[in-house]
Design an enzyme around this catalytic site. Structure first.
Site: not given
Length: 1009
Positions: A83, A86-87, A163, A170
């Site tokens: 994940h 992806e960021h 990030e 999140e």
């Protein structure tokens, strides 16, 4: 297998579904492995590609990069890294730095936001872009962005640190009641497999501490072109040129000769059911879940396709039963549904989920299991199968009629599933032909056989969720044993069917006539004045062949109701809807409408009441019959229906009170709009003030007088067919001898709301299982009457500007949030054509509680900077581009046109000429767009918001409740700081803290015992 060819000649395309020939097929026929209607291939380096021309929406392309890499491939120290990659992809690559990809997307009108552009699951990661292609270079640049994602994501310490905050936020957002319940269910379902410990969001510890080297190692190990596919579906003049672009940007990339194979991670079956009684104090209600796991079967032959159709019919028929049970006397649950879905790559799950009253989970479970057992023993009835067959046939007919009008995003998703799951893509023409051939052949017994999959020995998981513990695992086991025994002894009775009326309207009304007909060619609408006083307006479009949208409205709503009747009337739609507003119980109407695509809903708002609907052109008569029934039915409260509604309302209120966000949202509402009864939250004690008879009487009167209503239609209408139906069912609505609820829009009572005149900064503390923090910052807005049209457009642009700039500062610069929203509320204003409009603009985001006030001040500083210095030229160009692209897409949609025409009728400038009102609104938008420059945007920020913005605003922050010990600390620590050099005071303070802590522990011990 004789099916339609992939490329259907135009003359054949014009034929309707009913003229489509049946397929000459055998069950052993193999479905085409290669996807139909797309340029499909593979580059030498292993990359798959799918390219298809599709013109909806025009001049747009839906792109995707699919990677067969998900969280299940992570090692223990990597949990959450898939994940994070992806960021990082949107943060920096070899070619793009400092979120330049986001800036590029926004500059071409392709919005960036939470969950809009990428997603990571256990098995895969998908990057998606929806970009304009009216300029040749845009498509090339967008494909180059996907190419960067595939192999050039930069993973530096600085990139990662930027990030971490967004990913942590999140993660924090997922730790609410829903997140905890989903995670617990995932662990229960996946127990014994690696999937169980590989939730995509990962571990907080890993997110906070993982090194760039670990992230880079994961990326380099798994991100290989052999594991990837590029999908491009859009308004291309030819597909070969797009394939060439893919080769240009991806063709030179090299994959290793022997890249690691994507591992297979099995999920072991279990013959004994697993049980869980999950207690979640913040749960939105009580629920029961039954899940049965099966291995994913391949879809390769016509027989496989037939089995899939029978499975769909099974869930559809079961859901119809569940709905009818939920509307019986003393129902075991409020709602229940059944579905099948691929859970992870190797496993498919049959799932039943029910919501019920507190202490009702055991009863709900028994009812669910009994129904499955009933199907196993007696099967579905022929009428049930006929009903669901009609529903599925209606759905495929609609898809077939609109086969040339499919959205590019829908086609893109089909090709993604072909790559990721191996699902065949045979084309809608062939699917329609197959379904038309197969559906009539599927028997009730064949459908009923799928109940065997819902068996407690089939890797079954039974779970209850309750806010307080009531059910036990022994209770759940006892229910299973009881139902199994009843099934073995075959003493479960067959399904008892109700009588279904043949016609919606028992006797056709006498048609009305057209008093006046007006044409407005500039807007493309026709206006009819009917003999009963109803005004009808329609616009014929060809955006979708199987869609007609409509809405009707009349002025006068809840603001006109006396305070002592407010609770009764505000629940009118809910109570009446449960009884049946079209003359039949909802459970009966569901069967009566089987196979027809027609639905109508109602709404009673503050200043208006309205109905709206959606239908197929072939079912326009059915939709209009429903409207006729709405106006001619007097709803009478039934004891059982009212009881169900009140139980559901009480459960909903109790659920809200358990939710930590309720106190926060209530305080925001009270602060910004005052403590009027109209905005006050409903409590369970308020339900006792509801008079069901008054509620039903009010509802019936709201939809009684046709002369007060204006009705709009947009879609694929044939006037020669529509006119007679409109005259019969709308014109045939009898007009009362005296007008009912007829109001002048300029004389309606306004809602009592006021915004604080000064600054208010507050913290709302709620008890929470895990710490959450939400922030809402609100500014008052006043729009002057003389420039209202332009000001409304300015507000829309300013909201997008503020959202973009605050996102840049809080996420991309400081890395502290996941997403931010900016919205405007003007709904409290009455629809009068006089006076200024008041409202507010709100900024809302979630964050770490410890830095919430710091972020509030950063937001205020950014807004103040924009007021003092203005935005940049690029900022303005970006929001203009985003608005223009959204407008262009909207112009191709019936919903957009219906909304524009509706706003023209409800505009302050409407005095009988809808085209004049429409053109003024269009001109207002055009004028604002042409004038919008940095200095103009700056002036609008100063004019619409308080100047300076720090002069007048409210901010409310939701924080976790502090324990008594923490309160002692927060009270005394400032004293410690102030007098830290005074040893005597230090001793005294620390003694007080120890004493306070002891007292707290003692009180806690006593309360427990």
């Amino acid at each position: 297998m004789e099916l339609l060819p992939a490329e259907t000649p135009k003359i054949a395309q014009r034929h309707g579904f009913r003229s489509l020939k049946l397929a000459n097929i055998s069950m052993e026929d193999v479905l085409d492995e290669n996807p139909v209607g797309v340029d499909y291939g593979r580059l030498n380096n292993g990359l798959h590609y799918y390219v298809r021309s599709n013109s909806k929406p025009k001049m747009r392309a839906a792109l995707a990069l699919a990677v067969k890499v998900g969280s299940v491939m992570e090692e223990e120290a990597e949990r959450g890294v898939a994940h994070i990659v992806e960021h990082l992809a949107f943060s920096a690559t070899k070619k793009y730095t400092n979120h330049d990809i986001v800036k590029f997307l926004e500059s071409i009108g392709a919005e960036f936001g939470a969950c809009q552009n990428a997603s990571t699951s256990a098995d895969e990661t998908i990057y998606e872009l929806l970009v304009p292609v009216d300029k040749p270079e845009l498509l090339s640049q967008a494909i180059s962005v996907l190419a960067e994602f595939s192999s050039e994501v930069r993973v530096s310490l600085d990139d990662l640190e930027k990030e971490r905050g967004a990913v942590l936020e999140e993660y924090r957002g997922s730790r609410n009641a829903n997140g905890r319940m989903q995670d617990a269910h995932w662990l229960l379902m996946m127990e014994g497999s690696k999937y169980a410990e590989r939730l995509p969001i990962g571990l907080e510890k890993v997110i906070r501490t993982v090194s760039p080297e670990t992230v880079k190692q994961f990326y380099n190990k798994w991100y290989h072109l052999h594991n990837m596919a590029v999908v491009a579906v859009g308004d291309f003049s030819d597909t070969q040129s797009v394939v060439e672009l893919i080769k240009i940007h991806f063709g030179q990339k090299v994959s290793p000769d022997s890249p690691p194979l994507v591992p297979h991670y099995p999920v072991p079956p279990h013959s004994e059911p697993r049980f869980s009684c999950f207690v979640e104090s913040e749960a939105g209600g009580s629920a029961v879940m039954i899940s049965c796991k099966v291995q994913v079967s391949e879809l390769k032959t016509v027989k496989d396709y037939r089995d899939l159709l029978a499975e769909s019919m099974f869930h559809c028929a079961l859901n119809q039963r569940f709905f009818k049970i939920s509307r019986r006397k003393d129902p075991p649950y409020f709602s229940c549904s059944s579905a099948a879905d691929v859970f992870v790559r190797p496993v498919k799950a049959y799932m039943m989920t029910a919501t019920c009253k507190e202490k009702g989970t055991v009863e709900a479970l028994e009812s669910m299991l009994m129904e499955i057992a009933r199907v196993r023993l007696h099967g579905f009835t022929e009428r049930e199968i006929l009903t669901v067959r009609s529903l599925l046939m209606s759905e495929i007919e609609s898809a077939y009629l609109e086969r040339d009008q499919m959205q590019s995003t829908s086609l893109r998703d089909e090709y993604l599933q072909h790559f990721l799951r191996g699902e065949p893509v045979i084309g809608i023409e062939s699917e329609a032909q197959l379904q038309k051939t197969i559906l009539p052949q599927i028997s009730a017994a064949e459908v009923s056989n799928h109940a065997e999959t819902f068996c407690t020995t089939c890797s079954c998981v039974v779970k209850t969720v309750e806010p307080r513990s009531h059910a036990t695992i022994d209770d759940l086991k006892a229910v299973l044993h009881k139902v199994n025994l009843l099934e073995e002894e075959r003493i479960i009775s067959p399904w008892d069917e109700e009588h279904i009326p043949e016609e919606i309207v028992s006797g056709k009304p006498d048609p009305g006539h057209i008093v006046q007909q007006l044409e407005f060619p500039t807007v493309g609408v026709t206006e009819l004045f009917l003999s009963n006083g109803m005004k009808v307006c329609y616009k014929c479009t060809d955006f979708l062949d199987d869609q007609v949208l409509f809405t009707g409205f009349a002025y006068g709503g809840l603001s006109e109701v006396p305070e002592d009747e407010h609770y009764s009337c505000s629940m009118a739609s809910t109570i009446a809807g449960e009884i049946g507003v079209f003359g039949y119980k909802p459970s009966l109407l569901m069967d009566m409408l089987a196979g027809k695509r027609a639905e109508v809903g109602t709404k009673i708002g503050s200043y208006m009441r309205s109905f709206s609907g959606d239908c197929s052109p072939t079912d326009l008569e059915t939709a209009l019959q429903l409207v006729y029934q709405l106006f001619t039915t007097d709803v009478v409260p039934g004891e059982e229906e009212v009881k169900i509604v009140m139980e559901m309302a009480e459960e909903a209120i109790n659920a809200q009170e358990r939710d930590p966000y309720t106190a926060f949202s209530n305080r925001v509402r009270e602060l910004n709009y005052g403590n009027s009864y109209f905005f006050r939250p409903v409590k369970t004690s308020d339900l006792r003030k509801v008079n069901p008879r008054k509620a039903c009487e009010y509802f019936s009167s709201c939809f009684k007088d046709p002369s007060t209503f204006t009705v709009l239609f947009v879609g694929n209408l044939n006037p020669s067919v529509a006119h007679p139906l409109i005259l019969q069912y709308l014109g045939g609505i009898p007009k009362p001898s005296e007008t009912v609820l007829s109001f002048n829009r300029d004389e309606l009572k306004g809602l009592p709301f006021t915004f604080p005149a000064t600054i208010v900064r507050e913290v709302v503390r709620s008890p929470m299982v895990e710490a959450q923090c939400s922030v809402q910052l609100t500014f008052p807005v006043v729009l002057k009457n003389e420039s209202m049209i332009e000001e409304v457009h300015f507000v829309g642009f300013l909201c997008k500007l503020l959202e973009t700039k605050i996102m840049q500062v809080l996420r991309f610069k400081h890395g502290e949030i996941y997403s931010v929203g900016v919205s405007v509320f003007l709904g409290g204003n009455k629809p009068s054509r006089n006076g200024d409009a008041r409202g507010d603009i709100s900024v809302y985001f979630s964050c770490d509680p410890d830095i919430s006030w710091k972020l509030v001040d950063i937001v205020l500083d950014e807004i103040l900077r924009l007021q003092e210095e203005g935005p940049s030229e690029q900022d303005v160009l970006t929001i203009l581009e985003i608005e223009q692209r959204a407008h262009e897409n909207g112009l191709q949609e019936n919903y957009y046109w219906l909304d524009r025409i509706l706003r023209s009728y409800q505009s302050r400038l409407y005095f009988g000429d809808v085209s004049a009102s429409f053109e003024v609104q269009d001109e207002g938008r055009k004028k604002v767009r042409e004038s919008l420059r940095p200095s103009v945007a700056q002036s609008a920020l100063q004019r619409i918001l308080p100047v300076p913005c720090r002069k007048q605003y409210t901010v409310v922050i939701l924080m976790p409740q502090i324990s008594q010990l923490e309160r002692f600390k927060s009270f005394f620590l400032p004293a410690i700081e102030r007098y830290r050099k005074d040893a005597k005071i230090l001793v005294a303070v620390s003694g007080a803290i120890v004493l306070g802590a002891s007292l707290w522990r003692y009180s806690r011990h006593n309360s427990k015992s």
